[in-house]
Design a protein around this motif. Structure first.
Motif, PDB file in Angstrom:
ATOM      1  N   GLY A  17       3.676   3.781   3.682  1.00  0.00           N
ATOM      2  CA  GLY A  17       3.935   2.594   4.483  1.00  0.00           C
ATOM      3  C   GLY A  17       5.193   1.850   4.100  1.00  0.00           C
ATOM      4  N   THR A  54       4.057  -0.557   9.277  1.00  0.00           N
ATOM      5  CA  THR A  54       2.647  -0.922   9.275  1.00  0.00           C
ATOM      6  C   THR A  54       1.935  -0.424  10.539  1.00  0.00           C
ATOM      7  N   GLN A  82      -0.363  -2.125   5.706  1.00  0.00           N
ATOM      8  CA  GLN A  82       0.434  -1.089   5.058  1.00  0.00           C
ATOM      9  C   GLN A  82      -0.488   0.031   4.618  1.00  0.00           C
ATOM     10  N   TYR A  83      -0.275   1.177   5.150  1.00  0.00           N
ATOM     11  CA  TYR A  83      -1.014   2.403   4.811  1.00  0.00           C
ATOM     12  C   TYR A  83      -2.534   2.193   4.795  1.00  0.00           C
TER      13      TYR A  83
END
Lengths: 715, 131
Positions: free
Chosen positions: A302, A319, A324-325
């Motif tokens: 991310g 994102t 994020q991830y």
């Protein structure tokens, strides 16, 4: 999952990540960072009435320590009976990740938009020299992909103005300074350039209203909304200002069986809003994005790190729904439908779903593009499908299936998403041949963008892992078959001869001047290139301040392929005073035009047009007479499409001057520059003044946009 | 009823009377102001009165006559909403129609208008409109 299985899977994951050149810290783990759906605001009884406030807010979905920058995004809530603020807590959305408006065909969408955005340092804005008012951070809204009128305001002050999907207006923050009151802090001379401009909205509430009515026949699918003020659109979207819109129900076009006794439920649909933000050291977001932010640096989950030369200590975040991830659990045996929206300002994605055990891509089944279900008749040949899907998908096998499909299942191992595009795909565990199979114990995958280079003069969009995907193991799916795309697909819409009939159009006196229909058999040619202007300080295609500038050129071509005398307009930057005007057909019927899109630049561009959608057409069909809906690629209807970059030959501008990033029109006409035209047929059905442009917003803000006006016919 | 509750009730009553009194005074003042003669630009002792539609139209027409090529001649102003700026200037949201467009289409711009001894003048804004 047992500990040993977990360890083995993790080891396999890490080795595969290393093979991809990226670092994966947590792939295949069941994470607390499970992907959350965007908050939904659904219409009731045909109406969705909202308050949307554009304002700063904390980006709190990043997991990289030390990064929680302040972005700009929307606070959304049902319109309160009184006042212009949203109550805190449940019922309001205030998330960088975005929101979803759930509409139905025939609905009315009413929005009060408030601008509470901060002022900006003029030096931070690339196009401040063209429009000093941009430092006041004006904004507006565009409902991207909706086929609705571009209605202009009809309400005089002191009442709040009301618009349809009309972007040629700019709402200022009343508390941020009068747009015309304090020119001393900007360049007063630049005001001379603003004497032809869009609506300037400035009132005590910092407000404008929208009233948008969807036709009852509007296609069901995925759309989105974002600000669209020329010169600052990239900045605002890069800071987070975007949400998505869904129209209708997935069951109206997607079923598990041929007869649609078993439609796909809404609960099987997942929405993935892709955004990116560049953040400098010190947690400071960068207003003006740099595609080379991460050049030469590493990427992991991310995020990629800023290149040490210019962005040391900074990070570029990618994102999904602001997270994020995140981890995506695919727990339904029959898989899920994923609706992707590229809500990035300029970044392009090349999406893959990589099986962590094999390192091979798991195919997506392609359901819809740009809000319309794909519809290729069963047996459509590869030329037909790939002709329509080129530059957007890498077509792959869907494996074996049983039974009869009215429309051929299409699968893809890669999905290229340039800015603004939407793709719906069925995601389930598949073997390397594309067959739907039961996922093995601990099966996992990584959703990633593999990176995309947009050409010799283009941008290197990075490769980054976007999300971890876990498949719940179990018995083989009951159907183990591709899903069925049914009614409302592109081929059905095209066979009806029009997208949507014009709403509310009444005859008006014969349009004056240039507002004439394109003669039968003629088509428009549109050139995409970097214009040359006096005073360019950094070579061809730049402005006096060293910024790369972008533009469009035009020409009308007759049925014999010859340029109509007097129709040629060389490539120039956006000028709101220059308008293509066309009337509806007799009886206020849709008008179908053929456009030839010619990219003369050495990078990809991404054509987008408002208020309609288009289909591909073969040059032979286009040149054979008046346009019809007999297209060679009936399977898709799009509102954005990548345009292949040109190949400059000897004697062309880029060959003579290595700093140049596009050919001249004269290079193209003299055969010194090879360009692959993209031919499209566009039905114009919606009244109003709107635009078409490149949706790489660096390019749109830089001038690659044009105004078009559709007026009622005189009969 | 306890003593504290009685005091609270009395306090609310007193505040209510004060608020009602203040409301009556505001209404009376508004009624008085509403009967003042409309300002037409000259310095009549009411220099801070905001310009009207007619004032801004007159200021625009004078600017358009200067023939600098920046102002169209067919703008008809249909609404203004002004607030005081610096000195004798007012910043206004201005709505107008143009003869070449649908009369229902109301264009919007901001303008700075300034009261001068000769009447209202257009200091900035309301320029040629082509969209």
């Amino acid at each position: 999952m047992g500990e040993s299985a977990f360890s083995a899977a993790s080891a396999a994951t890490l080795s595969l990540c290393a093979a991809f050149g990226v670092f994966c810290a947590t792939a295949n783990t069941i994470s607390a960072n499970t992907l959350a759906e965007p908050q939904v605001f659904a219409s009731e009884n045909g109406l969705l009435n909202l308050l949307i406030i554009a304002q700063p807010g904390k980006v709190d979905g990043l997991t990289t320590p030390g990064f929680a920058p302040t972005g700009w995004f929307y606070t959304v809530c049902p319109r309160p009976r009184t006042g212009d603020s949203c109550p805190a807590g449940a019922g309001s959305s205030h998330s960088y990740g975005g929101f979803r408006l759930a509409l139905q065909p025939g609905d009315e969408l009413k929005i009060r938009l408030i601008n509470n955005l901060p002022l900006l340092p003029p030096a931070s804005l690339e196009w401040i020299h063209d429009d000093p008012l941009l430092a006041l951070n004006p904004t507006n809204l565009h409902t991207h992909g909706l086929i609705v009128p571009a209605a202009a305001n009809t309400t005089p002050p002191p009442d709040i103005p009301v618009y349809g999907d009309f972007i040629l207006t700019a709402l200022f923050n009343y508390n941020g300074g009068n747009p015309k009151d304090d020119p001393a802090q900007y360049d007063p001379g630049a005001y001379a350039q603003l004497h032809a401009h869009t609506d300037v909205v400035y009132n005590r509430l910092s407000a404008m209203d929208y009233d948008i009515r969807l036709p009852k026949t509007h296609p069901a699918g995925a759309f989105w909304m974002h600000p669209h003020v020329h010169g600052i659109a990239q900045n605002q979207i890069a800071m987070g200002m975007a949400g998505i819109v869904s129209v209708g129900k997935v069951a109206s076009y997607l079923c598990y069986d041929a007869g649609c006794a078993d439609p796909v439920p809404e609960s099987s649909v997942r929405h993935l809003i892709l955004k990116d933000m560049q953040v400098l050291a010190g947690d400071i977001p960068q207003y003006q994005q740099d595609p080379e932010f991460c050049s030469g640096s590493r990427a992991w989950n991310g995020v990629c790190s800023g290149n040490p030369e210019n962005y040391s200590g900074g990070n570029w975040f990618f994102t999904v729904n602001g997270q994020q991830y995140p981890t995506i659990p695919v727990s339904k045996a029959q898989g899920e439908v994923w609706r992707f929206t590229n809500a990035s300002a300029s970044a392009s994605y090349r999406l893959q779903l990589i099986d962590n055990a094999t390192g091979r891509p798991i195919a997506f089944q392609l359901i819809a593009i740009d809000g319309v279900a794909v519809g290729f008749p069963e047996g459509a040949d590869a030329g037909q499908t790939e002709g329509a899907l080129r530059d957007r998908f890498t077509v792959a096998s869907c494996g074996k299936w049983n039974g009869v499909y009215a429309l051929q299942p299409i699968c893809a191992s890669e999905i290229v998403m340039m800015p603004s595009s939407r793709v719906e795909a069925a995601v389930a565990y598949r073997d390397p041949s594309g067959n739907l199979v039961s996922p093995p114990q601990g099966a996992s995958a990584t959703l990633r963008t593999a990176g995309l280079d947009t050409g010799p003069g283009g941008d290197p969009w990075p490769a980054v892992n976007l999300a971890a995907v876990n498949f719940v193991s179990g018995p083989a799916p009951a159907s183990a078959q591709p899903v069925h795309v049914g009614a409302q697909a592109a081929n059905a819409i095209l066979s009806q001869g029009s997208l949507i009939n014009p709403l509310g159009a009444r005859p008006q006196p014969a349009a004056a001047g240039a507002c004439k229909p394109l003669p039968s058999g003629h088509h428009r040619r549109v050139y995409f290139a970097n214009p040359n202007v006096p005073g360019a300080s950094d070579g061809p295609g730049t402005d006096p301040w060293g910024n790369a500038i972008f533009g469009l050129g035009f020409e009308e071509i007759d049925q014999s392929g010859h340029s109509v005398p007097g129709s040629f307009v060389d490539v120039t930057q956006f000028d709101p005073a220059q308008v293509i005007c066309l009337p509806l057909g007799p009886g206020q019927t849709p008008v179908l035009e053929t456009w030839e899109l010619v990219n003369l630049a050495t990078e990809l561009h991404n054509f987008h047009i408002h208020q309609t959608k288009f289909s591909h057409v073969s040059p032979a069909v286009a040149m054979s007479g008046p346009p019809t809906f007999v297209t060679y690629a009936t399977g898709v209807l799009e509102d954005s499409v990548p345009l292949p970059f040109a190949k400059p030959g000897p004697g062309s501008q880029p060959v003579l001057d290595p700093e140049a990033t596009s050919c001249l029109v004269s290079d193209y006409k003299s055969g010194k520059c090879a360009a692959t035209s993209v031919w499209v047929q566009i039905p114009f059905t919606q009244l109003g003044t709107f635009v078409f442009h490149c949706h790489i917003l660096e390019h749109e803000d830089g001038g690659m946009m044009h105004v078009i006006r559709v007026v009622p016919s005189s009969s | 009823m306890r003593l504290a509750t009685l005091r609270l009730a009395a306090d609310r009553l007193r505040r209510g009377v004060l608020a009602a009194g203040a409301f009556v005074m505001v209404v009376a003042a508004a009624a008085f102001l509403a009967h003042l003669p409309p300002d037409r630009g000259a310095a009549t002792g009411n220099e801070r009165a905001a310009p009207s539609v007619a004032d801004v139209q007159a200021a625009y027409d004078r600017a358009a006559l200067s023939a600098d090529g920046l102002h169209d001649g067919d703008i008809r102003i249909v609404g203004v909403d002004c607030r005081p700026g610096t000195g004798m200037r007012f910043s206004c949201q201005v709505g107008f129609v143009k003869s070449e467009f649908d009369p229902a289409r109301v264009f919007l711009d901001t303008a700075l208008v300034e009261r001068t001894p000769k009447g209202w003048t257009l200091a900035r804004g309301l320029c040629r409109r082509l969209i």
